[in-house]
Design a protein around this motif. Structure first.
Motif, PDB file in Angstrom:
ATOM      1  N   THR A  33       0.816  -1.222   0.000  1.00  0.00           N
ATOM      2  CA  THR A  33       0.000   0.000   0.000  1.00  0.00           C
ATOM      3  C   THR A  33       0.842   1.261   0.000  1.00  0.00           C
ATOM      4  O   THR A  33       0.297   2.355  -0.164  1.00  0.00           O
ATOM      5  N   GLU A  34       2.165   1.136   0.197  1.00  0.00           N
ATOM      6  CA  GLU A  34       3.021   2.319   0.221  1.00  0.00           C
ATOM      7  C   GLU A  34       4.461   1.911  -0.115  1.00  0.00           C
ATOM      8  O   GLU A  34       4.831   0.735  -0.020  1.00  0.00           O
ATOM      9  N   PRO A  35       5.290   2.881  -0.531  1.00  0.00           N
ATOM     10  CA  PRO A  35       6.647   2.550  -0.993  1.00  0.00           C
ATOM     11  C   PRO A  35       7.507   1.830   0.039  1.00  0.00           C
ATOM     12  O   PRO A  35       8.325   0.976  -0.331  1.00  0.00           O
ATOM     13  N   ALA A  36       7.345   2.149   1.321  1.00  0.00           N
ATOM     14  CA  ALA A  36       8.188   1.509   2.338  1.00  0.00           C
ATOM     15  C   ALA A  36       8.012  -0.005   2.346  1.00  0.00           C
ATOM     16  O   ALA A  36       8.951  -0.742   2.675  1.00  0.00           O
ATOM     17  N   VAL A  37       6.830  -0.481   1.983  1.00  0.00           N
ATOM     18  CA  VAL A  37       6.587  -1.934   1.946  1.00  0.00           C
ATOM     19  C   VAL A  37       7.465  -2.580   0.884  1.00  0.00           C
ATOM     20  O   VAL A  37       8.022  -3.670   1.090  1.00  0.00           O
ATOM     21  N   ILE A  38       7.617  -1.924  -0.246  1.00  0.00           N
ATOM     22  CA  ILE A  38       8.453  -2.453  -1.315  1.00  0.00           C
ATOM     23  C   ILE A  38       9.914  -2.502  -0.881  1.00  0.00           C
ATOM     24  O   ILE A  38      10.614  -3.504  -1.104  1.00  0.00           O
ATOM     25  N   VAL A  39      10.389  -1.436  -0.263  1.00  0.00           N
ATOM     26  CA  VAL A  39      11.777  -1.406   0.188  1.00  0.00           C
ATOM     27  C   VAL A  39      12.009  -2.446   1.276  1.00  0.00           C
ATOM     28  O   VAL A  39      13.037  -3.141   1.286  1.00  0.00           O
ATOM     29  N   TRP A  40      11.062  -2.590   2.205  1.00  0.00           N
ATOM     30  CA  TRP A  40      11.188  -3.624   3.245  1.00  0.00           C
ATOM     31  C   TRP A  40      11.272  -5.012   2.615  1.00  0.00           C
ATOM     32  O   TRP A  40      12.118  -5.831   3.009  1.00  0.00           O
ATOM     33  N   ALA A  41      10.421  -5.300   1.630  1.00  0.00           N
ATOM     34  CA  ALA A  41      10.443  -6.614   0.986  1.00  0.00           C
ATOM     35  C   ALA A  41      11.759  -6.841   0.247  1.00  0.00           C
ATOM     36  O   ALA A  41      12.309  -7.951   0.258  1.00  0.00           O
ATOM     37  N   ALA A  42      12.287  -5.801  -0.385  1.00  0.00           N
ATOM     38  CA  ALA A  42      13.573  -5.931  -1.084  1.00  0.00           C
ATOM     39  C   ALA A  42      14.684  -6.262  -0.098  1.00  0.00           C
ATOM     40  O   ALA A  42      15.576  -7.074  -0.383  1.00  0.00           O
ATOM     41  N   ASN A  43      14.658  -5.658   1.077  1.00  0.00           N
ATOM     42  CA  ASN A  43      15.664  -5.970   2.087  1.00  0.00           C
ATOM     43  C   ASN A  43      15.527  -7.396   2.590  1.00  0.00           C
ATOM     44  O   ASN A  43      16.499  -7.980   3.066  1.00  0.00           O
ATOM     45  N   MET A  44      14.333  -7.971   2.465  1.00  0.00           N
ATOM     46  CA  MET A  44      14.105  -9.363   2.865  1.00  0.00           C
ATOM     47  C   MET A  44      14.597 -10.351   1.798  1.00  0.00           C
ATOM     48  O   MET A  44      14.373 -11.547   1.907  1.00  0.00           O
ATOM     49  N   GLY A  45      15.263  -9.840   0.749  1.00  0.00           N
ATOM     50  CA  GLY A  45      15.796 -10.713  -0.294  1.00  0.00           C
ATOM     51  C   GLY A  45      14.853 -10.920  -1.458  1.00  0.00           C
ATOM     52  O   GLY A  45      15.075 -11.808  -2.283  1.00  0.00           O
ATOM     53  N   THR A  46      13.809 -10.105  -1.557  1.00  0.00           N
ATOM     54  CA  THR A  46      12.878 -10.233  -2.674  1.00  0.00           C
ATOM     55  C   THR A  46      13.516  -9.680  -3.938  1.00  0.00           C
ATOM     56  O   THR A  46      13.961  -8.529  -3.959  1.00  0.00           O
ATOM     57  N   PHE A  47      13.552 -10.492  -4.977  1.00  0.00           N
ATOM     58  CA  PHE A  47      13.954 -10.004  -6.298  1.00  0.00           C
ATOM     59  C   PHE A  47      12.715  -9.668  -7.124  1.00  0.00           C
ATOM     60  O   PHE A  47      12.628  -8.600  -7.704  1.00  0.00           O
ATOM     61  N   ASP A  48      11.757 -10.605  -7.202  1.00  0.00           N
ATOM     62  CA  ASP A  48      10.566 -10.289  -7.977  1.00  0.00           C
ATOM     63  C   ASP A  48       9.296 -10.410  -7.149  1.00  0.00           C
ATOM     64  O   ASP A  48       9.168 -11.252  -6.276  1.00  0.00           O
ATOM     65  N   PHE A  49       8.368  -9.508  -7.499  1.00  0.00           N
ATOM     66  CA  PHE A  49       7.059  -9.454  -6.864  1.00  0.00           C
ATOM     67  C   PHE A  49       6.052 -10.130  -7.783  1.00  0.00           C
ATOM     68  O   PHE A  49       6.026  -9.856  -8.988  1.00  0.00           O
ATOM     69  N   HIS A  50       5.222 -11.004  -7.200  1.00  0.00           N
ATOM     70  CA  HIS A  50       4.238 -11.765  -7.972  1.00  0.00           C
ATOM     71  C   HIS A  50       2.831 -11.450  -7.462  1.00  0.00           C
ATOM     72  O   HIS A  50       2.304 -12.149  -6.601  1.00  0.00           O
ATOM     73  N   PRO A  51       2.206 -10.404  -8.001  1.00  0.00           N
ATOM     74  CA  PRO A  51       0.868 -10.038  -7.525  1.00  0.00           C
ATOM     75  C   PRO A  51      -0.216 -10.922  -8.118  1.00  0.00           C
ATOM     76  O   PRO A  51      -0.117 -11.376  -9.261  1.00  0.00           O
ATOM     77  N   TRP A  52      -1.256 -11.158  -7.342  1.00  0.00           N
ATOM     78  CA  TRP A  52      -2.458 -11.794  -7.870  1.00  0.00           C
ATOM     79  C   TRP A  52      -3.148 -10.802  -8.817  1.00  0.00           C
ATOM     80  O   TRP A  52      -2.984  -9.573  -8.676  1.00  0.00           O
ATOM     81  N   PRO A  53      -3.992 -11.291  -9.727  1.00  0.00           N
ATOM     82  CA  PRO A  53      -4.682 -10.395 -10.661  1.00  0.00           C
ATOM     83  C   PRO A  53      -5.978  -9.841 -10.080  1.00  0.00           C
ATOM     84  O   PRO A  53      -6.956  -9.610 -10.803  1.00  0.00           O
ATOM     85  N   VAL A  54      -6.016  -9.664  -8.760  1.00  0.00           N
ATOM     86  CA  VAL A  54      -7.223  -9.199  -8.056  1.00  0.00           C
ATOM     87  C   VAL A  54      -6.843  -8.093  -7.097  1.00  0.00           C
ATOM     88  O   VAL A  54      -5.668  -7.912  -6.752  1.00  0.00           O
ATOM     89  N   ARG A  55      -7.854  -7.361  -6.637  1.00  0.00           N
ATOM     90  CA  ARG A  55      -7.674  -6.399  -5.550  1.00  0.00           C
ATOM     91  C   ARG A  55      -8.251  -7.014  -4.279  1.00  0.00           C
ATOM     92  O   ARG A  55      -9.158  -7.852  -4.332  1.00  0.00           O
ATOM     93  N   ARG A  56      -7.748  -6.585  -3.124  1.00  0.00           N
ATOM     94  CA  ARG A  56      -8.161  -7.251  -1.883  1.00  0.00           C
ATOM     95  C   ARG A  56      -9.632  -7.016  -1.546  1.00  0.00           C
ATOM     96  O   ARG A  56     -10.221  -7.797  -0.806  1.00  0.00           O
ATOM     97  N   ALA A  57     -10.249  -5.977  -2.118  1.00  0.00           N
ATOM     98  CA  ALA A  57     -11.665  -5.747  -1.858  1.00  0.00           C
ATOM     99  C   ALA A  57     -12.546  -6.802  -2.506  1.00  0.00           C
ATOM    100  O   ALA A  57     -13.680  -7.025  -2.073  1.00  0.00           O
ATOM    101  N   ASP A  58     -12.021  -7.498  -3.537  1.00  0.00           N
ATOM    102  CA  ASP A  58     -12.797  -8.527  -4.245  1.00  0.00           C
ATOM    103  C   ASP A  58     -11.836  -9.590  -4.768  1.00  0.00           C
ATOM    104  O   ASP A  58     -11.552  -9.664  -5.963  1.00  0.00           O
ATOM    105  N   PRO A  59     -11.298 -10.440  -3.893  1.00  0.00           N
ATOM    106  CA  PRO A  59     -10.230 -11.361  -4.278  1.00  0.00           C
ATOM    107  C   PRO A  59     -10.668 -12.547  -5.130  1.00  0.00           C
ATOM    108  O   PRO A  59      -9.821 -13.347  -5.528  1.00  0.00           O
TER     109      PRO A  59
END
Length: 348
Positions: free
Chosen positions: A107-133
């Motif tokens: 939901t915000e840029p800090a989440v992306i940076v935190w995940a990158a520090n956790m060793g994330t190279f690629d992000f794999h999003p579902w094709p849905v939004r959480r309001a209607d998964p």
């Protein structure tokens, strides 16, 4: 005995003010062939956080993580990792088995940076939004070159796909996969479930294969694909994801899955886009997919094609992935060369 470097605190602006994100082991080399460090990968994600967040925002997102670099086996985090900061939000997803989980929901840029520090190279999003998964708002088509084919073949098939999507009333947005393939995404109204969306992809893919039979195939079994580009319809099944645009791929060159336009696609190569080149390209050219959210279509035409195929060409359903529950109308999950003869065939 060497002392472990102290973590660095990164200040990441966001909608709720600045966040401080810890960067650990910044000097660790994670792409040895290029000498690219973990710190460079994290800094890359800081630089592309805005367009990447446009791709990931409000989506359940799996993390493909490499704890010590590209030379080790990665693993997927499909549930929110332990120890996440309080500002990291989640979305509930339901797997094909019926089990549920709390998945990371950026939901915000800090989440992306935190995940990158956790060793994330690629992000794999579902094709849905959480309001209607349960109702995708994104249709995805994965052009996967088979042995004997390459990125040039994928580009040729992508041009045919572009024509078919236009006829279906859908706007396609292409990107490099970071390897030899191409991904094409379309925004759709969230009015159809995963089964409908997968059926729409099958119908679209069949039309591409019909028009370019020497270059493209929808054959699920590898032994039937030949030297053609496989349009992987099962990437549209529930719990199947592909790397997002702007994601770093786990390849020696640290290539990036780069959003491009139909006009520029013929002239690009996967190696044009990596951790070191993409920030400059973004600053110079902006986000090639900036208009995606405004180009929303429907599946009416594609589902009419699927129904026509089912009526005129025999059962239109195709096999699901092997770990998926057996689905209604699905053919046998046995590759043709191993299928047993029916008793009456054996006796004849």
């Amino acid at each position: 005995m060497a002392t472990k470097p102290a973590p660095v605190l990164l200040t990441v602006p966001g909608p709720h003010g600045d966040r401080e994100v810890r960067l650990t082991s910044a000097d660790r080399v994670v792409f040895p062939a290029r000498g690219i460090t973990k710190g460079e990968v994290v800094e890359y994600y800081r630089s592309v956080a805005d367009p990447l967040l446009g791709v990931l925002r409000e989506r359940p997102t799996n993390l493909k993580r490499y704890s010590h670099g590209v030379d080790e086996e990665p693993f997927y985090s499909k549930r929110l990792p332990k120890g996440a900061p309080e500002y990291v939000e989640t979305a509930e997803v339901t797997f094909p088995s019926g089990r549920k989980a709390q998945s990371l929901c950026p939901t915000e840029p800090a989440v992306i940076v935190w995940a990158a520090n956790m060793g994330t190279f690629d992000f794999h999003p579902w094709p849905v939004r959480r309001a209607d998964p349960d109702h995708p708002d994104e249709l995805r088509i994965d052009l996967d070159p088979q042995p004997g084919t390459d990125f040039a073949d994928a580009k040729r098939v992508a041009a045919v796909l572009h024509e078919v999507l236009d006829e279906a009333g859908l706007v396609g947005w292409p990107k490099t996969s970071g390897g030899r393939g191409i991904h094409v995404f379309c925004r759709i109204r969230p009015e159809w479930d995963f089964i409908d969306v997968r059926h729409a992809v099958i119908a679209i893919a069949r039309r591409v294969a019909d028009r370019a039979p020497d270059d493209a195939t929808v054959a699920w079994w590898k032994e039937e694909r030949g030297e053609r580009v496989f349009l992987d319809f099962n990437q549209a099944a529930r719990d199947r994801t592909v790397a997002s645009a702007w994601s770093v791929r786990g390849r020696p060159r640290a290539t990036v899955s780069m959003p491009v336009t139909w006009e520029t696609l013929p002239d690009v190569e996967p190696e044009d886009f990596d951790v070191r080149t993409v920030p400059g390209l973004l600053a110079e050219r902006g986000d090639p997919h900036a208009g995606m959210d405004a180009a929303v279509g429907g599946l009416e035409a594609a589902l009419e094609w699927y129904a026509a195929d089912d009526r005129d060409r025999g059962p239109a359903e195709m096999p699901y992935p092997p770990d998926y529950p057996k689905m209604p109308g699905e053919p046998m999950r046995v590759q043709p060369s191993r299928a047993r003869n029916k008793p009456d065939d054996a006796a004849s």
